[in-house]
Scaffold this active site. Structure first.
Site, PDB file in Angstrom:
ATOM      1  N   HIS A 270       0.847  -1.207   0.000  1.00 37.25           N
ATOM      2  CA  HIS A 270       0.000   0.000   0.000  1.00 37.25           C
ATOM      3  C   HIS A 270       0.878   1.252   0.000  1.00 37.25           C
ATOM      4  O   HIS A 270       0.566   2.236   0.681  1.00 37.25           O
ATOM      5  CB  HIS A 270      -0.950  -0.004   1.199  1.00 37.25           C
ATOM      6  N   ASP A 333      -0.835  -5.132   5.989  1.00 34.43           N
ATOM      7  CA  ASP A 333      -1.782  -6.037   5.331  1.00 34.43           C
ATOM      8  C   ASP A 333      -1.481  -6.140   3.832  1.00 34.43           C
ATOM      9  O   ASP A 333      -0.823  -5.282   3.254  1.00 34.43           O
ATOM     10  CB  ASP A 333      -3.217  -5.546   5.534  1.00 34.43           C
ATOM     11  N   GLU A 334      -1.969  -7.195   3.229  1.00 33.79           N
ATOM     12  CA  GLU A 334      -1.980  -7.377   1.769  1.00 33.79           C
ATOM     13  C   GLU A 334      -0.620  -7.112   1.122  1.00 33.79           C
ATOM     14  O   GLU A 334      -0.533  -6.496   0.057  1.00 33.79           O
ATOM     15  CB  GLU A 334      -3.069  -6.485   1.152  1.00 33.79           C
ATOM     16  N   ALA A 335       0.438  -7.602   1.771  1.00 32.12           N
ATOM     17  CA  ALA A 335       1.796  -7.421   1.234  1.00 32.12           C
ATOM     18  C   ALA A 335       2.107  -8.540   0.242  1.00 32.12           C
ATOM     19  O   ALA A 335       3.071  -9.296   0.400  1.00 32.12           O
ATOM     20  CB  ALA A 335       2.801  -7.394   2.372  1.00 32.12           C
TER      21      ALA A 335
END
Length: 528
Positions: A270, A333-335
Site C-alpha cells: 500500500h 496487510d496485503e503485502a
C-alpha cells in the site's frame, strides 16, 4: 426472558412509574425512559421525579477544574441553539441545575465511567476523570428529546427522566477508522465525523494516512510525499493532504471530544504513492506512475535497501512528534508483492523504530505472521470464513501476549454494502446488514484467542467509493452505533430485539443532526 434483563444492565422502574410521583409519565411525554440509549449503560435505575431544563437552568462546574469548565461549555453549545436558553456555565455551588463534577473519590468509575443522577431539582454527572464526564454528557444528550440537537430554536419541553445511571465501558479500545487516502477528506469533514463518533462514546480515531492512491500528511524531510504523492485519489481527482498544522488541529479537536488519534502509515505494501514520489525507494530505482485505481497488493517498499529504513525512521519520527497518543499503526496487510522472508525481516526492523519514538505498534493481523513486538496490538480484519490456519496464527499470538482489536470485515467494515441494491460501498466481504454488524460477541469471536487479549473493537470505513460526508453518514448509520455498543456495553445487555428498538429511537436525533442513514427493514423505525 431476554438477556437484556439479566446481569449488570438493570432498568428498574420505581414508585408509580419511570418519572416518580411528583412528575407523572403522562405529564412528560417527550422524556426518554432512563437508560434507553445507545450504547446501553451498565446500570440504569429509574425512579423519582424528572428534571426539566428551563430558562432558569444553569450548568454548574467545579471552580477548580478547567476540564469540567470546557465540558460545561461544550454542553451549553449543544443545548443553547435548540432550547433558546442562556444556560450560563458557572462555578457557584448551588445544588440545582445541571451539575458536572470530577471526584477523586469515585475511583471505581475509572478513566471513562460516570454516574448520572436525575431528580426534580437537578441532573448531576459525576466522574473520576474528564473523559467520563464527557461520556456522561453524551448520555444526557440522548436522554433529552431528539430535537435538542437542532441548530434552531425548538418548542421543548426538555425533560430528563428521573433515576440514576452508573456506567463504565466494557473495552478500553472503541475505535473507528477513516480512510483519507483513497479519497481525501478535509479537516472539517473529519471533524464532523469526530462529532458523530463522540455521541456514541467512541474513543479512538484511526486515520489511514497513506496508501497506493495518496499520501495525506506533510513530512518535512520527504516533502514530495505530500505534494506529489498526495496530488490525486481514486478516480483521478485532485486529492490533497494535511499540513502539519492541520493534522495537529484534527488531533486537538479529537482530544476535545476525548478521542485519541491513531495515525496509520501502511507498509511495506500500500505504498505506491511513496514509491511514485521517490524513485530511490524502489528496488530498481524507477518511480512508478501515480495510481488512481482500486487494486491492492501490487506495491512494496524495497526491504533490502538501507534508504527504506531511513525513510521510515524520518516518517515515524515526524508523525510521532505530532501525535500525543500512545499508538502508531504500521499497516502490514496485503503485502502480496513482499516475500514472507522479507516481510518478517522488514517488521523486525520497523517495530523498533516505532518504539524508538515512544509509540506502541499497532498492525493489521498479518503482523502475527512475523514476530510482533512486546506490547504490540494486532487488528483482526478477517471474515467468519477466513481459513482456520490464519485464525489460529492470530490466536497463538494473542496467547503469547499480543493484544487484539477486532474488526471482522463481514461485520464491522462500514464500507460494505448493506445489500445488492446499496448504491455505495463494496461487497468483497459480503453484504452486511444491521443485525449482522451488531450480533456477535468480541470476547469469543476468534477461536483460541483468550478473551483477556481483546482490547476492543473498531469499525473501519474504507473510501474507495466514498468521497463526501453524506456518503460517510449513509454507510456508518445505523451500523456504527452497534459497533460502539459492542465496545461499551456489558455482554449481559447484548440482545438484538431490545437493541433494535433503542436504535430505531435514534433516527429522529440523526434527522435533527442532518445525518442521512440507511433505513434498514430490520429496524422498527418510527413512522413519520
Amino acid at each position: 426472558m431476554v438477556r437484556a434483563l439479566v446481569g449488570s444492565l438493570l432498568l428498574v422502574a420505581a414508585g408509580s412509574g419511570v418519572f416518580g410521583a411528583s412528575v407523572s409519565a403522562a405529564a412528560t411525554p417527550t422524556a426518554t425512559p432512563l437508560g434507553q440509549i445507545v450504547p446501553a449503560p451498565a446500570k440504569a435505575t429509574a425512579g423519582g421525579s424528572a428534571y426539566q431544563i428551563t430558562a432558569k437552568t444553569r450548568i454548574r462546574v467545579d471552580d477548580d477544574s478547567r476540564d469540567a469548565r470546557r465540558i460545561g461549555d461544550y454542553l451549553a453549545g449543544v443545548l443553547r441553539p435548540s432550547t433558546g436558553y442562556k444556560l450560563p456555565v458557572t462555578d457557584d455551588h448551588a445544588r440545582d441545575g445541571i451539575r458536572l463534577e470530577l471526584s477523586g473519590k469515585d475511583k471505581g468509575l475509572g478513566a471513562e465511567g460516570y454516574r448520572l443522577t436525575s431528580t426534580g431539582r437537578s441532573v448531576t454527572i459525576v466522574a473520576h476523570a474528564p473523559a467520563g464526564l464527557f461520556h456522561g454528557v453524551q448520555t444526557l444528550r440522548q436522554q433529552l428529546p431528539a430535537n435538542v440537537e437542532s441548530k434552531s430554536r425548538q418548542s421543548g419541553p426538555w425533560w430528563v427522566a428521573g433515576g440514576t445511571i452508573e456506567d463504565t465501558p466494557r473495552y478500553a479500545w472503541r475505535g473507528a477508522m477513516l480512510d483519507v487516502s483513497r479519497h481525501f477528506f478535509t479537516v472539517d469533514q473529519v471533524k464532523r465525523y469526530i462529532d458523530e463518533l463522540a455521541l456514541y462514546k467512541v474513543n479512538k480515531l484511526h486515520m489511514h494516512l497513506s496508501d497506493d492512491q495518496g499520501w495525506r500528511i506533510a513530512i518535512d524531510s520527504w516533502p514530495r510525499l505530500a505534494t506529489y504523492g498526495g496530488s490525486t485519489q481514486v478516480g483521478g481527482g485532485a486529492g490533497g493532504y494535511y499540513t502539519k498544522a492541520q493534522y495537529k488541529d484534527i488531533v486537538k479537536y479529537a482530544a476535545s471530544r476525548y478521542l485519541e488519534v491513531v495515525p496509520e502509515i501502511d507498509m511495506p505494501s500500500h505504498t505506491n504513492a511513496a514509491l511514485a514520489s521517490y524513485a530511490d525507494l524502489n528496488c530498481d530505482g524507477v518511480a512508478p506512475p501515480l495510481y488512481t485505481g482500486t487494486n491492492v497488493g501490487f506495491s512494496s517498499l524495497c526491504v533490502k535497501k538501507d534508504i527504506t529504513y531511513k525513510f521510515i525512521d524520518d516518517v515515524v519520527r515526524e508523525v510521532a512528534a505530532l501525535t500525543p497518543g500512545k499508538y502508531l499503526h504500521i499497516g502490514g496487510d496485503e503485502a502480496h508483492s513482499t516475500s514472507q522472508e522479507d516481510y518478517v525481516a522488514f517488521m523486525a526492523k520497523v517495530q523498533p523504530i516505532v518504539a524508538k519514538y515512544g509509540k506502541t505498534v499497532v498492525g493489521w493481523h498479518q503482523l502475527t505472521g512475523a514476530t510482533p513486538a512486546k506490547g504490540a496490538i494486532a487488528q483482526y480484519w478477517g471474515l467468519d470464513s477466513t481459513p482456520a490456519a490464519e485464525k489460529a496464527q492470530v490466536a497463538a499470538a494473542a496467547r503469547n501476549g499480543t493484544g487484539l482489536i477486532l474488526s471482522p470485515a463481514d461485520r464491522t467494515y462500514l464500507d460494505m454494502k448493506y445489500n445488492k441494491d446499496t448504491p455505495l460501498g463494496l461487497n468483497w466481504a459480503g453484504y452486511v446488514e444491521v443485525q449482522r454488524s451488531y450480533d456477535w460477541d468480541p470476547a469469543n469471536y476468534l477461536p483460541g484467542a483468550p478473551s483477556s487479549a481483546v482490547r476492543g473493537v473498531e469499525a473501519p470505513m474504507w473510501s474507495e467509493t466514498l468521497s463526501t460526508s453524506p456518503q460517510l453518514d449513509y454507510m456508518a448509520f445505523p451500523r456504527l452505533p452497534g459497533v460502539a455498543e459492542l465496545g461499551w456495553s456489558p455482554a449481559a445487555s447484548h440482545d438484538w430485539n431490545t437493541y433494535k428498538v433503542r436504535l430505531a429511537a435514534q433516527a429522529p436525533r440523526w434527522d435533527a443532526l442532518g445525518i442521512g442513514y440507511y433505513k434498514s427493514p430490520q429496524v422498527p423505525w418510527p413512522s413519520a
